[in-house]
Write an enzyme that holds these catalytic residues in place. Sequence first.
Site, mmCIF file in Angstrom:
data_model
loop_
_atom_site.group_PDB
_atom_site.id
_atom_site.type_symbol
_atom_site.label_atom_id
_atom_site.label_comp_id
_atom_site.label_asym_id
_atom_site.label_seq_id
_atom_site.Cartn_x
_atom_site.Cartn_y
_atom_site.Cartn_z
ATOM 1 N N TYR A 69 0.816 -1.216 0.000
ATOM 2 C CA TYR A 69 0.000 0.000 0.000
ATOM 3 C C TYR A 69 0.855 1.273 0.000
ATOM 4 C CZ TYR A 69 -4.201 -2.703 0.279
ATOM 5 O OH TYR A 69 -5.221 -3.571 -0.031
ATOM 6 N N ARG A 100 -27.160 -12.711 -0.861
ATOM 7 C CA ARG A 100 -26.477 -11.553 -1.438
ATOM 8 C C ARG A 100 -25.970 -10.628 -0.326
ATOM 9 N NH1 ARG A 100 -28.451 -7.879 -6.491
ATOM 10 N NH2 ARG A 100 -30.291 -7.430 -5.298
ATOM 11 N N ASP A 147 -21.891 -1.359 -7.489
ATOM 12 C CA ASP A 147 -22.489 -0.066 -7.103
ATOM 13 C C ASP A 147 -22.374 0.154 -5.590
ATOM 14 O OD1 ASP A 147 -23.801 0.641 -9.804
ATOM 15 O OD2 ASP A 147 -24.531 -1.370 -9.409
ATOM 16 N N ASP A 153 -22.034 -4.739 -19.089
ATOM 17 C CA ASP A 153 -23.384 -5.095 -19.555
ATOM 18 C C ASP A 153 -23.706 -4.335 -20.852
ATOM 19 O OD1 ASP A 153 -24.260 -5.850 -16.399
ATOM 20 O OD2 ASP A 153 -22.913 -4.178 -16.715
ATOM 21 N N HIS A 198 -25.650 -2.735 -11.630
ATOM 22 C CA HIS A 198 -24.961 -3.822 -12.309
ATOM 23 C C HIS A 198 -25.440 -5.087 -11.599
ATOM 24 C CE1 HIS A 198 -21.974 -6.461 -13.978
ATOM 25 N NE2 HIS A 198 -21.448 -6.689 -12.790
ATOM 26 N N THR A 231 -15.863 -14.788 -15.398
ATOM 27 C CA THR A 231 -15.747 -13.864 -16.533
ATOM 28 C C THR A 231 -14.684 -12.838 -16.185
ATOM 29 O OG1 THR A 231 -17.197 -11.996 -15.980
ATOM 30 C CG2 THR A 231 -18.279 -14.013 -16.657
#
Length: 318
Positions: free
Chosen positions: A67, A90, A125, A150, A177, A230
């Site tokens: 850092y 979630r 987000d 997207d 998203h 992905t």
Amino acid sequence: MSKLHQKVALIGDGAVGSSFAFAMTQQGLAEEMPIIDIVKKQTTGDALDLEDATVFTAPKKIYSGDYSDCKDADVAVITAGVPQKPGETRLQLVNKNFKIMKSIIKPLMNSGFDGIILVIANPVDILTAAAQKFSGLPKNRVFGSGTSLDTSRLRVALGKKLEVDPRDVNAYILAEHGDSEFAAFNEATIAGKPLLELTKEEGITQDDLAELEDQTIHKAYDIINNKGATYYGVATCGMRIVRAILRDENAVLPISAPLNGEYGEKDIYIGTPAVVNASGVKRAIEIPLTDEEAAKFHKSAATLRQIWDDAVAEDAKN
Ligand SMILES: NC(=O)c1ccc[n+]([C@@H]2O[C@H](COP(=O)([O-])OP(=O)(O)OC[C@H]3O[C@@H](n4cnc5c(N)ncnc54)[C@H](O)[C@@H]3O)[C@@H](O)[C@H]2O)c1
């Protein structure tokens, strides 16, 4: 940012992070790139591997960093996170990644970092809002990759359907998203011609478009089912956004931007086209939506607010 020596710190060197580092190297962007991860062997190996590519691209100092190396970085890109486990909700995932974000932002800011933060880790987000809250940096200097991936997927799908270069398709996926995002078809154009007129001429129905939208939104699952994750698409979106910052492009890109009244929403990070330059997000651009689309946007914003409120409440308990 007219500096001759630009520095981009990468935090999180997994599939997405290492693909981002590769994309940055291929494009000859940034003269210096420290790579940080809790798995030091990964960053050491990646730095050694990537430096071999500089002979054929452009000089770049790439190294396994800490850092403290972020002190004078122009941009910090955060891809560190843990994926959702089977059976995990979630909110549980959000809480885990909230903690990880906190553990990253603290040493990042303690280093003296005063640049721009780009968040790619999911839920993007929410984690972008968390990065802004924990860092205390101005909102225009913290943003997320939002619906850039997207939107790419939508343009690729429309490009294939209409046999048009996807770069010439002007269409966006808006809002979260995630599951509540949607395609703003009504405002989409190709060469200034409304997309819906073009599709009609080509015999493409509303049902076909709805199916295309659904496939776009769920494309990640197709990729994950085949190869587990992905990363090339999103890593390239990240590179594109960082290029807009480093080259002060004023590029219009679909990112997770802070809203201040656009779409009738404020105090939220959500996917919208926005102008990106060396100072970060110059402004979000509100697409004039139909009533039906505006309702989808507000519903998505409400979903994000609920997740955010729950995550903040959970975080306060710890
Ligand atoms: N925004 C998008 O469109 C998009 C698309 C794909 C993936 N993603 C997200 O990107 C993130 C990374 O995905 P991935 O496939 O590279 O995952 P991955 O598991 O391959 O890599 C994550 C990396 O983060 C590191 N890490 C974990 N905790 C850390 C910490 N506290 N500090 C530093 N490093 C830490 C891990 O060691 C690992 O190397 C995930 O959150 C994923 O959901 C976002």
